[in-house]
Design a protein around this motif. Structure first.
Motif, PDB file in Angstrom:
ATOM      1  N   SER A 102       0.845  -1.190   0.000  1.00  0.00           N
ATOM      2  CA  SER A 102       0.000   0.000   0.000  1.00  0.00           C
ATOM      3  C   SER A 102       0.881   1.240   0.000  1.00  0.00           C
ATOM      4  O   SER A 102       2.064   1.186   0.326  1.00  0.00           O
ATOM      5  CB  SER A 102      -0.912  -0.013   1.235  1.00  0.00           C
ATOM      6  N   THR A 103       0.294   2.371  -0.358  1.00  0.00           N
ATOM      7  CA  THR A 103       1.028   3.646  -0.302  1.00  0.00           C
ATOM      8  C   THR A 103       0.814   4.358   1.025  1.00  0.00           C
ATOM      9  O   THR A 103       1.278   5.479   1.216  1.00  0.00           O
ATOM     10  CB  THR A 103       0.576   4.579  -1.441  1.00  0.00           C
ATOM     11  N   LEU A 104       0.127   3.692   1.964  1.00  0.00           N
ATOM     12  CA  LEU A 104      -0.152   4.294   3.263  1.00  0.00           C
ATOM     13  C   LEU A 104       0.985   4.037   4.252  1.00  0.00           C
ATOM     14  O   LEU A 104       1.663   3.016   4.183  1.00  0.00           O
ATOM     15  CB  LEU A 104      -1.461   3.759   3.837  1.00  0.00           C
ATOM     16  N   CYS A 105       1.159   4.970   5.176  1.00  0.00           N
ATOM     17  CA  CYS A 105       2.186   4.838   6.216  1.00  0.00           C
ATOM     18  C   CYS A 105       1.628   5.381   7.529  1.00  0.00           C
ATOM     19  O   CYS A 105       1.076   6.485   7.567  1.00  0.00           O
ATOM     20  CB  CYS A 105       3.441   5.611   5.815  1.00  0.00           C
ATOM     21  N   ARG A 106       1.757   4.583   8.590  1.00  0.00           N
ATOM     22  CA  ARG A 106       1.307   5.017   9.916  1.00  0.00           C
ATOM     23  C   ARG A 106       2.479   5.678  10.634  1.00  0.00           C
ATOM     24  O   ARG A 106       3.563   5.108  10.728  1.00  0.00           O
ATOM     25  CB  ARG A 106       0.815   3.815  10.721  1.00  0.00           C
ATOM     26  N   LEU A 107       2.264   6.898  11.162  1.00  0.00           N
ATOM     27  CA  LEU A 107       3.321   7.664  11.811  1.00  0.00           C
ATOM     28  C   LEU A 107       2.951   8.000  13.253  1.00  0.00           C
ATOM     29  O   LEU A 107       1.784   8.255  13.553  1.00  0.00           O
ATOM     30  CB  LEU A 107       3.576   8.977  11.059  1.00  0.00           C
ATOM     31  N   THR A 108       3.948   8.000  14.105  1.00  0.00           N
ATOM     32  CA  THR A 108       3.808   8.488  15.479  1.00  0.00           C
ATOM     33  C   THR A 108       4.786   9.635  15.662  1.00  0.00           C
ATOM     34  O   THR A 108       5.991   9.466  15.468  1.00  0.00           O
ATOM     35  CB  THR A 108       4.093   7.374  16.504  1.00  0.00           C
ATOM     36  N   LEU A 109       4.258  10.803  16.013  1.00  0.00           N
ATOM     37  CA  LEU A 109       5.073  12.006  16.171  1.00  0.00           C
ATOM     38  C   LEU A 109       5.137  12.390  17.644  1.00  0.00           C
ATOM     39  O   LEU A 109       4.168  12.192  18.391  1.00  0.00           O
ATOM     40  CB  LEU A 109       4.466  13.176  15.388  1.00  0.00           C
ATOM     41  N   VAL A 110       6.260  12.963  18.038  1.00  0.00           N
ATOM     42  CA  VAL A 110       6.382  13.490  19.396  1.00  0.00           C
ATOM     43  C   VAL A 110       7.201  14.772  19.358  1.00  0.00           C
ATOM     44  O   VAL A 110       8.216  14.854  18.670  1.00  0.00           O
ATOM     45  CB  VAL A 110       7.013  12.446  20.347  1.00  0.00           C
ATOM     46  N   ASP A 111       6.719  15.783  20.066  1.00  0.00           N
ATOM     47  CA  ASP A 111       7.394  17.073  20.147  1.00  0.00           C
ATOM     48  C   ASP A 111       8.574  16.947  21.113  1.00  0.00           C
ATOM     49  O   ASP A 111       8.384  16.758  22.314  1.00  0.00           O
ATOM     50  CB  ASP A 111       6.396  18.123  20.638  1.00  0.00           C
ATOM     51  N   VAL A 112       9.803  17.047  20.579  1.00  0.00           N
ATOM     52  CA  VAL A 112      11.006  16.962  21.417  1.00  0.00           C
ATOM     53  C   VAL A 112      11.740  18.306  21.445  1.00  0.00           C
ATOM     54  O   VAL A 112      12.938  18.368  21.717  1.00  0.00           O
ATOM     55  CB  VAL A 112      11.951  15.835  20.933  1.00  0.00           C
ATOM     56  N   SER A 113      11.014  19.384  21.185  1.00  0.00           N
ATOM     57  CA  SER A 113      11.625  20.712  21.166  1.00  0.00           C
ATOM     58  C   SER A 113      12.275  21.046  22.502  1.00  0.00           C
ATOM     59  O   SER A 113      13.373  21.608  22.555  1.00  0.00           O
ATOM     60  CB  SER A 113      10.571  21.781  20.844  1.00  0.00           C
ATOM     61  N   LYS A 114      11.592  20.698  23.593  1.00  0.00           N
ATOM     62  CA  LYS A 114      12.128  21.029  24.916  1.00  0.00           C
ATOM     63  C   LYS A 114      13.431  20.291  25.164  1.00  0.00           C
ATOM     64  O   LYS A 114      14.363  20.847  25.742  1.00  0.00           O
ATOM     65  CB  LYS A 114      11.107  20.684  26.001  1.00  0.00           C
ATOM     66  N   SER A 115      13.495  19.030  24.712  1.00  0.00           N
ATOM     67  CA  SER A 115      14.728  18.267  24.873  1.00  0.00           C
ATOM     68  C   SER A 115      15.866  18.939  24.130  1.00  0.00           C
ATOM     69  O   SER A 115      16.982  19.057  24.643  1.00  0.00           O
ATOM     70  CB  SER A 115      14.523  16.835  24.344  1.00  0.00           C
ATOM     71  N   ARG A 116      15.590  19.389  22.904  1.00  0.00           N
ATOM     72  CA  ARG A 116      16.647  20.038  22.125  1.00  0.00           C
ATOM     73  C   ARG A 116      17.060  21.362  22.764  1.00  0.00           C
ATOM     74  O   ARG A 116      18.251  21.693  22.816  1.00  0.00           O
ATOM     75  CB  ARG A 116      16.173  20.272  20.681  1.00  0.00           C
ATOM     76  N   GLU A 117      16.091  22.110  23.282  1.00  0.00           N
ATOM     77  CA  GLU A 117      16.410  23.368  23.940  1.00  0.00           C
ATOM     78  C   GLU A 117      17.288  23.137  25.175  1.00  0.00           C
ATOM     79  O   GLU A 117      18.236  23.886  25.430  1.00  0.00           O
ATOM     80  CB  GLU A 117      15.117  24.074  24.355  1.00  0.00           C
ATOM     81  N   MET A 118      16.939  22.075  25.939  1.00  0.00           N
ATOM     82  CA  MET A 118      17.727  21.753  27.124  1.00  0.00           C
ATOM     83  C   MET A 118      19.145  21.361  26.740  1.00  0.00           C
ATOM     84  O   MET A 118      20.116  21.750  27.387  1.00  0.00           O
ATOM     85  CB  MET A 118      17.050  20.617  27.895  1.00  0.00           C
ATOM     86  N   GLN A 119      19.280  20.590  25.656  1.00  0.00           N
ATOM     87  CA  GLN A 119      20.599  20.165  25.207  1.00  0.00           C
ATOM     88  C   GLN A 119      21.424  21.358  24.736  1.00  0.00           C
ATOM     89  O   GLN A 119      22.617  21.479  25.053  1.00  0.00           O
ATOM     90  CB  GLN A 119      20.448  19.146  24.071  1.00  0.00           C
TER      91      GLN A 119
END
Length: 250
Positions: A102-119
């Motif tokens: 199929s041309t379908l794809c299941r995605l799971t997204l997570v906001d990791v902006s805070k982790s990058r800011e902390m790093q």
């Protein structure tokens, strides 16, 4: 240790969706978290009114399409900047799975902006303190232990560079591995000490040889403890390194 880690702890919210790779990443289904992130009602998403492509920063679009459409690759992983419903730039980590046949794809997204800011804040703080850190008669190191048991450097000061025979410009290099610079006869000792620290939360206090150049070694005393855990639950150690070559070889 738990109290120290609270400063670095935060909650993340997972967002799930299904996209059609053959139709400009049209979103064909999603949960309420993603609908809220995008600012598009689930009913409109069901009607095919939303394209993930429009939420991705242009610089990442081609790279993401290559990752999604890679042949013989059922699983997908990428990091990219997205635009949320308030036009904010958000750094997203994604993992997904292609539907077979199929041309379908299941995605799971997570906001990791805070982790990058902390790093980034941690890196800036360390760099600003370099002139003090480098006065230490030895080395200062931050390293991460990955799930496949590699020691990946996140920061190494001048003293540490001397011990490991490397350039100070190791900051930000992908997969700069400290375990490649430890004497083969001592690598087991180092990993056993790391394993004990991860299991007991006790600090590390060991001695081992580093490979400065071919056939040239230095003795290093390392005192280290877990400073925090990354978003993938990998421990990040803060280590003090002391050159004890003269003592060991006298």
């Amino acid at each position: 240790m738990k109290e120290d880690m609270d400063e670095y702890s935060y909650e993340v919210e997972f967002m799930n969706l299904v996209v059609d790779k053959a139709d400009n990443l049209r979103v064909v289904d999603s949960d309420s978290h993603f609908s809220e992130f995008a600012g598009v009602h689930k009913s409109k998403i069901k009607q095919g009114k939303l394209f993930l492509h429009d939420l991705i920063m242009p610089a990442y679009r081609e790279e993401i399409m290559k990752a999604l459409c890679k042949k013989h690759s059922p699983y997908v992983y990428f990091d990219a900047e997205f635009i949320d419903r308030n036009a904010n730039e958000v750094f997203i980590h994604c993992c997904g799975q292609n539907f077979e046949g199929s041309t379908l794809c299941r995605l799971t997204l997570v906001d990791v902006s805070k982790s990058r800011e902390m790093q980034q804040a941690l890196q800036k703080q360390a760099l600003e303190m370099d002139y003090l850190i480098d006065l230490v008669n030895g080395g200062v190191c931050l390293f991460k232990v990955t799930s496949d048991m590699h020691i990946v450097v996140q920061y190494l000061n001048k003293g540490g560079c001397k011990l490991f025979g490397t350039s100070k410009n190791v900051y930000g290099k992908k997969e700069y591995r400290l375990d490649d610079l430890i004497h083969p006869m001592d690598i087991s000792t180092v990993f056993q000490a790391i394993g004990r620290a991860m299991a007991t939360d006790e600090p590390i206090d060991i001695e081992f040889r580093t490979v400065v150049h071919k056939d040239e070694y230095r003795w290093c005393k390392m005192n280290a403890s877990i400073m925090k855990y990354d978003e993938d639950n990998s421990p990040v150690f803060h280590a003090m390194l002391t050159d004890i070559t003269n003592v060991m070889c006298s």
